[in-house]
Design an enzyme around this catalytic site. Structure first.
Site, PDB file in Angstrom:
ATOM      1  N   ASP A  14      -1.594  -0.565   0.176  1.00 43.66           N
ATOM      2  CA  ASP A  14      -0.558   0.670  -0.120  1.00 43.66           C
ATOM      3  C   ASP A  14       0.288   0.398   0.868  1.00 43.66           C
ATOM      4  O   ASP A  14       0.528  -0.274   1.804  1.00 43.66           O
ATOM      5  CB  ASP A  14      -1.607   1.767   0.366  1.00 43.66           C
ATOM      6  CG  ASP A  14      -0.815   3.140   0.128  1.00 43.66           C
ATOM      7  OD1 ASP A  14      -0.009   3.244  -1.010  1.00 43.66           O
ATOM      8  OD2 ASP A  14      -1.114   4.180   0.610  1.00 43.66           O
ATOM      9  N   ASN A  62      -2.081   6.542 -10.835  1.00 50.85           N
ATOM     10  CA  ASN A  62      -0.667   6.165 -10.754  1.00 50.85           C
ATOM     11  C   ASN A  62       0.124   6.118 -12.086  1.00 50.85           C
ATOM     12  O   ASN A  62       1.392   6.285 -11.806  1.00 50.85           O
ATOM     13  CB  ASN A  62      -0.619   4.517 -10.126  1.00 50.85           C
ATOM     14  CG  ASN A  62      -1.240   4.495  -8.721  1.00 50.85           C
ATOM     15  OD1 ASN A  62      -1.633   3.238  -8.450  1.00 50.85           O
ATOM     16  ND2 ASN A  62      -0.972   5.309  -7.737  1.00 50.85           N
TER      17      ASN A  62
HETATM   18  C1  IPE Z   1      -3.995   3.697  -3.897  1.00 54.88           C
HETATM   19  O1  IPE Z   1      -2.608   4.020  -3.369  1.00 54.88           O
HETATM   20  C2  IPE Z   1      -3.634   2.906  -5.007  1.00 54.88           C
HETATM   21  C3  IPE Z   1      -3.276   1.709  -4.765  1.00 54.88           C
HETATM   22  C4  IPE Z   1      -2.903   1.106  -3.926  1.00 54.88           C
HETATM   23  C5  IPE Z   1      -3.005   0.932  -6.203  1.00 54.88           C
HETATM   24  P1  IPE Z   1      -1.871   5.395  -3.837  1.00 54.88           P
HETATM   25  O2  IPE Z   1      -0.718   5.375  -3.043  1.00 54.88           O
HETATM   26  O3  IPE Z   1      -1.874   5.945  -5.212  1.00 54.88           O
HETATM   27  O4  IPE Z   1      -2.748   6.541  -2.957  1.00 54.88           O
HETATM   28  P2  IPE Z   1      -2.501   8.066  -2.546  1.00 54.88           P
HETATM   29  O5  IPE Z   1      -1.748   8.651  -3.657  1.00 54.88           O
HETATM   30  O6  IPE Z   1      -1.406   8.046  -1.319  1.00 54.88           O
HETATM   31  O7  IPE Z   1      -3.915   8.674  -2.003  1.00 54.88           O
HETATM   32  C1  IPE Z   2       0.771   0.651  -3.606  1.00 59.73           C
HETATM   33  O1  IPE Z   2       2.239   0.935  -2.756  1.00 59.73           O
HETATM   34  C2  IPE Z   2       0.958  -0.020  -4.910  1.00 59.73           C
HETATM   35  C3  IPE Z   2       0.595   1.013  -6.053  1.00 59.73           C
HETATM   36  C4  IPE Z   2       0.155   2.194  -5.737  1.00 59.73           C
HETATM   37  C5  IPE Z   2       1.089   0.512  -7.334  1.00 59.73           C
HETATM   38  P1  IPE Z   2       2.697   2.674  -3.081  1.00 59.73           P
HETATM   39  O2  IPE Z   2       3.519   2.319  -4.307  1.00 59.73           O
HETATM   40  O3  IPE Z   2       1.852   3.490  -3.167  1.00 59.73           O
HETATM   41  O4  IPE Z   2       3.767   2.662  -1.964  1.00 59.73           O
HETATM   42  P2  IPE Z   2       3.869   3.911  -0.961  1.00 59.73           P
HETATM   43  O5  IPE Z   2       2.361   4.450  -0.605  1.00 59.73           O
HETATM   44  O6  IPE Z   2       4.463   4.960  -1.785  1.00 59.73           O
HETATM   45  O7  IPE Z   2       4.668   3.511   0.152  1.00 59.73           O
HETATM   46 MG    MG Z   3       1.079   4.761  -1.768  1.00 61.14          MG
END
Ligand code: IPE
Ligand code: IPE
Ligand code: MG
Length: 240
Positions: A14, A62
């Site tokens: 993340d 997502n």
């Molecule tokens: C979890 O991260 C999913 C992945 C890393 C693929 P998210 O960014 O989607 O999670 P939340 O929304 O902060 O809980």
């Molecule tokens: C994790 O990084 C990757 C995916 C969920 C695909 P994020 O895209 O959630 O990055 P942040 O949390 O918004 O910084």
């Molecule tokens: Mg994230």
């Protein structure tokens, strides 16, 4: 003291978006950097002798993101599975996927099939990529498979227990020993809930693109010394 075994490592990758935004760039720039970081970490994990690495690449939730971001991620998956991840093949890493193909573009599904097929006999380590994945959904899928077997007479109710249930999960992977979430949030976001029952949890502020082998080594060294009790009492530690 004997160090803990580390058979299955899991990472919630993340913070890609925030990493890019902090640099004044688009979120997609962070996703690209995250893919590069994953490649290095996966190779390092195999070098460390870790047999199973599960990573959260894209959750079912997502899809709530903008079309632009989702389209970019899908394109990135296709590019990586076809080209760059050839390295996994060279290093003897078997790639498997957890999740469902529903709603995924055809070219993503084809690239997933291609890398799975290409690496299926490798034995140095297994990289489980959770793509279009949700932990509760996986438990529901497993219970559906179990019921099919039950109805077909392949298993009896008496044969089922919490260890046996793993065989019905997406890839029959062992319990997770260590889970690391980068990006600062302290939550599981529907990631591998069943397998996480006694996992040691590490939540770190580092955004995933900055995560590297040194940081992993530090966490693993700490993990080696943790008193994992699994509900029991560690007699060797003098808890008499
Ligand atoms: C979890 O991260 C999913 C992945 C890393 C693929 P998210 O960014 O989607 O999670 P939340 O929304 O902060 O809980
Ligand atoms: C994790 O990084 C990757 C995916 C969920 C695909 P994020 O895209 O959630 O990055 P942040 O949390 O918004 O910084
Ligand atoms: Mg994230």
């Amino acid at each position: 003291m004997e160090k803990n075994e580390l058979k299955h490592l899991a990472i919630i990758m993340d913070g890609n978006g925030r990493w890019a935004q902090a640099k004044g760039k688009k979120r997609s720039y962070g996703h690209k950097a995250g893919a590069d970081a994953l490649e290095k970490i996966a190779l390092h994990a195999v070098d460390m002798g870790i047999k199973y690495l599960s990573v959260y690449a894209f959750s079912t939730d997502n899809f709530k993101r903008s079309k632009e971001e989702v389209d970019y991620l899908m394109k990135l998956f296709v590019d990586n599975f076809h080209s760059k991840y050839n390295k996994f093949d060279k290093h003897g890493i078997k790639v498997v996927f957890s999740g469902v193909t529903e709603h995924l573009p055809d070219d993503v599904i084809e690239s997933m099939k291609a890398i799975t097929e290409k690496t299926k006999n490798h034995q140095n380590g297994t990289l489980n990529i959770c793509l279009n994945y949700g932990g509760q959904e996986e438990i529901i899928r497993a219970s559906e498979r179990y019921h099919e077997d039950l109805n077909a007479g392949k298993i009896t109710k008496e044969d089922m227990n919490r260890d046996k249930f793993y065989e019905y999960m997406d890839n029959n992977l062992p319990p997770i020993d260590l889970m690391i979430r980068t990006g600062g949030e302290k939550r599981l976001s529907n990631f591998m809930l069943y397998q996480m029952m006694y996992a040691e949890l590490y939540f770190i502020d580092t955004y995933f693109p900055d995560f590297n082998a040194d940081i992993l080594d530090d966490i693993v060294n700490d993990y080696y010394g943790v008193d994992r009790r699994f509900g029991g009492i560690n007699e060797k530690k003098g808890n008499s």
